[in-house]
Design an enzyme around this catalytic site. Sequence first.
Site, mmCIF file in Angstrom:
data_model
loop_
_atom_site.group_PDB
_atom_site.id
_atom_site.type_symbol
_atom_site.label_atom_id
_atom_site.label_comp_id
_atom_site.label_asym_id
_atom_site.label_seq_id
_atom_site.Cartn_x
_atom_site.Cartn_y
_atom_site.Cartn_z
ATOM 1 N N ALA A 188 0.841 -1.207 0.000
ATOM 2 C CA ALA A 188 0.000 0.000 0.000
ATOM 3 C C ALA A 188 0.872 1.252 0.000
ATOM 4 O O ALA A 188 0.576 2.235 -0.684
ATOM 5 C CB ALA A 188 -0.924 0.000 1.209
ATOM 6 N N ARG B 193 -7.667 6.301 -3.627
ATOM 7 C CA ARG B 193 -6.963 7.329 -2.852
ATOM 8 C C ARG B 193 -7.222 8.746 -3.354
ATOM 9 O O ARG B 193 -6.774 9.703 -2.788
ATOM 10 C CB ARG B 193 -5.460 7.015 -2.869
ATOM 11 C CG ARG B 193 -4.627 7.952 -1.997
ATOM 12 C CD ARG B 193 -3.341 7.282 -1.624
ATOM 13 N NE ARG B 193 -2.353 8.154 -1.065
ATOM 14 C CZ ARG B 193 -1.364 8.710 -1.750
ATOM 15 N NH1 ARG B 193 -1.277 8.511 -3.047
ATOM 16 N NH2 ARG B 193 -0.477 9.449 -1.153
ATOM 17 N N HIS C 119 6.962 3.127 1.476
ATOM 18 C CA HIS C 119 7.429 4.468 1.074
ATOM 19 C C HIS C 119 8.929 4.404 0.792
ATOM 20 O O HIS C 119 9.410 4.897 -0.220
ATOM 21 C CB HIS C 119 7.235 5.497 2.194
ATOM 22 C CG HIS C 119 5.821 5.669 2.655
ATOM 23 N ND1 HIS C 119 5.507 6.049 3.936
ATOM 24 C CD2 HIS C 119 4.645 5.507 2.004
ATOM 25 C CE1 HIS C 119 4.204 6.138 4.058
ATOM 26 N NE2 HIS C 119 3.649 5.810 2.908
HETATM 27 FE FE1 CFM Z 1 2.082 11.344 3.911
HETATM 28 FE FE2 CFM Z 1 0.141 11.048 5.313
HETATM 29 FE FE3 CFM Z 1 1.132 9.059 3.823
HETATM 30 FE FE4 CFM Z 1 -0.053 11.189 2.651
HETATM 31 FE FE5 CFM Z 1 -2.362 9.861 2.418
HETATM 32 FE FE6 CFM Z 1 -2.139 9.725 5.078
HETATM 33 FE FE7 CFM Z 1 -1.180 7.757 3.632
HETATM 34 MO MO1 CFM Z 1 -3.753 8.092 3.742
HETATM 35 S S1 CFM Z 1 0.355 12.681 4.050
HETATM 36 S S2 CFM Z 1 1.712 10.116 2.163
HETATM 37 S S3 CFM Z 1 -1.602 11.428 1.143
HETATM 38 S S4 CFM Z 1 1.892 9.953 5.569
HETATM 39 S S5 CFM Z 1 -3.774 10.377 3.880
HETATM 40 S S6 CFM Z 1 -1.425 11.057 6.728
HETATM 41 S S7 CFM Z 1 -2.247 7.631 5.422
HETATM 42 S S8 CFM Z 1 -2.428 7.788 1.905
HETATM 43 S S9 CFM Z 1 0.789 6.905 3.556
#
Ligand code: CFM
Length: 538
Positions: free
Chosen positions: A54, A85, A182
Amino acid sequence: MEERTRILDQYGARVYKNRKEHVVQVENAPSNQSIAANSRSVPGIMTNRGCCYAGCKGVVLGPLKDVAIITHGPIGCGFYSWGTRRNKATPVDGRNFLEYCLSTDLQEPDIVFGGEKKLKQAIREAVGIFHPKCVMICSTCPVGLIGDDIQAVADWAQQEFSIKCLAFSCEGYKGVSQSAGHHIANNGLMKYIVGSGDAPPAKRFSVNILGEYNIGGDEWEIARILKRIGYDIVATFTGNGSYETMKNAHIASLNLVQCHRSINYIAEMMKDKYNIDWIKINFIGLGAICKSLRDMAKYFGDPDLTARTEAVIADELSEIQDDIDYYREKLKGKTAGIFVGGSRSHHYQNLLADFGVHTVIAGYEFAHRDDYEGRGILPNIKEDADSKNIEQLHMQPDEKHYRMIVSKERFEDLKQEIPLADYGGMIHEMNDGNMVIDDFNHFETLELLRLFKPDFFFSGIKDKYILQKAGVVSRQMHSYDYSGPYAGFRGTVNFARDISMGLNVPVWGYVTPPWKTEPTLTGRLTHPEEERQGKKNA
Ligand code: CFM
């Protein structure tokens, strides 16, 4: 502290021992309390986290509009990551791949005999139909378990079709949450894409926006403001982003980091490889937006740019001032809880504060200690087996593109004034008695509602339904529940409008839940003798 004790005391000894490290109640604010984070969830607890796939495919790579991303795994993994998303994108040459879900749809025989053949066929089809310049393969759990060599398949595809093909081994189980994904995505983009373009040097005031995913159109609003001031946006990672722009990200003069959780790795690697500085910005909430724009102007230190920054801020603010005053009147003094993934729970506190709403409870699903305690804590974070699992890349200066944008002395001076290569943590900004919870679960969510009775509870995807059933005004902060943008000046008004609608349109008051008028369980007391008779007669 009272509320913390009341929640934790309900756990059995083993769960208590684990959760007590993840639940903090703020004392002596501004507090430097520490918290446990980025560790495994308690088995059996309904966590709100997602998986490594994810984080890699869904979060960081997913928004790239000109890349054909193939989910190599059973169809469920692809299906559930398809279009959920709300990362939007403007088509390039009338094409935009975001609406598609490409998957190898692995079946049981493939698990037994291997899935590489099917993957090759999927790439062949994707190339035949879409003609992309770049294909990415993201593997899910079973692929890692059976050991398909997706890297070899990617190499084959590069030769066979003369395209860029990248393989990401982001199997769901690779880390304790999406955070691992990430990092894996950051590594791949940095290794194989950034720096591979040959665009001429960018304009002086050129930036990359890192960690902005254009949820509900946020990136469009941020880009609108930056362009008005006169910035040139080289690449956005990755909202409304593309393979074509990322290739030349190395020519920008400054990296702006919005969501540090998901992308601080690239910011650091680009500093080492190209000497491009990064600053922490936040385009959520008026105070934060104005500060970010002024910090950027300070970095470049150009009088015209500074003047334009001030002129745009003044003009944008005057355009929305009436709306801000109107909604502030409706919202001030309210309290909120906010629980999202990795950085929004902090960022949105600024936006709420613009309207006089106090955040009393907050937490992240999968953040690390630095997101809670500030980047200064990094040297104290101990690596564990799970974090060691993810490759740590070390970049060497690039011979051709490493360059001096500001001198070392100026860097040190600027560091005193603006968040250069730095960000603060959430705990530090919260008040006495406020609660901060890491990797919160459904039980804790209900307890927080009971103990703090917040007016708003900004939620995640799974906990949203609990809040709705409890009749609390909530908004799902991952996708904005079909609204947005919430970033930038105009986004601020959208957000205020949406939440004040929630508060002032008391739809739940018109609904009488069935359990208020009808019994949910019926039964009657019987005598054993009567029961025997009943059975005989039946
Ligand atoms: Fe950064 Fe986030 Fe995330 Fe995000 Fe998102 Fe998120 Fe996410 Mo959901 S800002 S990238 S755009 S850590 S809302 S609080 S949980 S997808 S991994």
